[in-house]
Write a protein that holds these residues in place. Structure first.
Motif, mmCIF file in Angstrom:
data_model
loop_
_atom_site.group_PDB
_atom_site.id
_atom_site.type_symbol
_atom_site.label_atom_id
_atom_site.label_comp_id
_atom_site.label_asym_id
_atom_site.label_seq_id
_atom_site.Cartn_x
_atom_site.Cartn_y
_atom_site.Cartn_z
ATOM 1 N N TYR A 104 12.084 -1.762 -7.178
ATOM 2 C CA TYR A 104 10.911 -2.321 -7.725
ATOM 3 C C TYR A 104 9.563 -1.724 -7.028
ATOM 4 C CZ TYR A 104 13.963 -5.910 -9.729
ATOM 5 O OH TYR A 104 14.847 -6.474 -10.273
ATOM 6 N N ALA A 105 9.642 -1.059 -5.822
ATOM 7 C CA ALA A 105 8.521 -0.569 -5.217
ATOM 8 C C ALA A 105 7.824 0.800 -5.496
ATOM 9 C CB ALA A 105 8.641 -0.587 -3.806
ATOM 10 N N GLN A 106 6.516 0.728 -6.007
ATOM 11 C CA GLN A 106 5.810 1.929 -6.084
ATOM 12 C C GLN A 106 5.923 2.884 -4.879
ATOM 13 O OE1 GLN A 106 5.037 -0.885 -7.883
ATOM 14 N NE2 GLN A 106 6.198 0.472 -9.519
ATOM 15 N N ALA A 107 5.591 2.263 -3.906
ATOM 16 C CA ALA A 107 5.565 2.950 -2.623
ATOM 17 C C ALA A 107 6.352 2.288 -1.241
ATOM 18 C CB ALA A 107 4.372 3.358 -2.250
ATOM 19 N N ILE A 108 6.824 2.944 -0.218
ATOM 20 C CA ILE A 108 7.156 2.424 0.931
ATOM 21 C C ILE A 108 6.462 3.361 2.163
ATOM 22 C CG2 ILE A 108 9.085 1.726 2.375
ATOM 23 C CD1 ILE A 108 10.793 1.325 -0.094
ATOM 24 N N GLU A 157 -2.983 6.952 -1.239
ATOM 25 C CA GLU A 157 -2.349 7.665 -0.040
ATOM 26 C C GLU A 157 -2.930 6.794 1.098
ATOM 27 O OE1 GLU A 157 0.133 9.307 2.345
ATOM 28 O OE2 GLU A 157 -0.021 9.722 0.255
ATOM 29 N N ILE A 158 -1.858 6.077 1.613
ATOM 30 C CA ILE A 158 -2.399 5.158 2.858
ATOM 31 C C ILE A 158 -1.623 5.632 4.207
ATOM 32 C CG2 ILE A 158 -3.154 3.166 1.678
ATOM 33 C CD1 ILE A 158 -0.497 1.884 2.364
ATOM 34 N N GLU A 159 -0.529 6.551 3.858
ATOM 35 C CA GLU A 159 0.479 7.139 4.940
ATOM 36 C C GLU A 159 -0.604 7.428 6.286
ATOM 37 O OE1 GLU A 159 4.562 9.379 5.636
ATOM 38 O OE2 GLU A 159 3.571 9.541 3.739
ATOM 39 N N GLY A 160 -1.324 8.166 6.028
ATOM 40 C CA GLY A 160 -2.214 8.652 7.362
ATOM 41 C C GLY A 160 -2.667 7.751 8.366
ATOM 42 N N MET A 161 -3.329 6.666 7.700
ATOM 43 C CA MET A 161 -3.753 5.575 8.635
ATOM 44 C C MET A 161 -2.713 4.749 9.058
ATOM 45 S SD MET A 161 -5.166 2.679 5.917
ATOM 46 C CE MET A 161 -4.162 1.345 5.222
#
Length: 160
Positions: free
Chosen positions: A115-119, A151-155
């Motif tokens: 279900y997830a769009q992103a992890i 895109e939140i991976e960097g933070m």
């Protein structure tokens, strides 16, 4: 030494650190915290244990939901997040963002993948409000219901 309560059932409610919540809120603009207390809610609108956010409808009233669930009920909250993201007309479905332990060996984790769009896996360990030390487990941010996942991976790679 790690807080013994993190390994016990003495408490399964750990308040999200303000800096982590604020970073996520700047991206997702949360309007509901469905598993909060009067003392730790992160949004103006929230449900307490007595109001039981698992039984409340989140859509169409709320557009962006933040969840740091009680750890004894992670599977139920993951199921609810998936339902809310996919059980409604697309334009009514809220974006739901969860802060949960990164437990890739569990059934609920493998349910997320469907279900997830992103992890996003958080580098390091989160130091929850009220804990003397960082959590003894890694954490992740899971996003449901977002057609465009920012895109939140960097933070999240920065030490929390």
């Amino acid at each position: 030494m790690v807080d013994k309560v993190l390994f016990s059932s003495a408490s399964d409610e750990w308040s999200t650190p303000a800096d982590l919540f604020n970073k996520l809120d700047a991206v997702f603009h949360f309007d509901l915290d469905p598993c909060a207390t009067d003392g730790n809610h992160k949004c103006a609108e929230y449900f307490t244990k007595a109001e039981d956010g698992l039984t409340q409808a989140w859509s169409p009233a709320y557009k962006s939901v933040f969840i740091n669930p009680p750890y004894s009920q992670i599977a139920q909250w993951v199921e609810k997040a998936g339902y809310e993201a996919h059980g409604h007309a697309f334009d009514a479905a809220p974006v739901t963002v969860m802060l949960i332990p990164s437990r890739t060996d569990t059934r609920w984790f493998h349910g997320i993948v469907r279900y997830a769009q992103a992890i996003y896996f958080i580098k390091g360990r989160v130091k929850f409000v009220g804990g003397k030390h960082s959590a003894p487990f890694p954490s992740m941010v899971v996003v449901f219901g977002s057609a465009e996942t920012p895109e939140i991976e960097g933070m999240l790679r920065a030490k929390i």
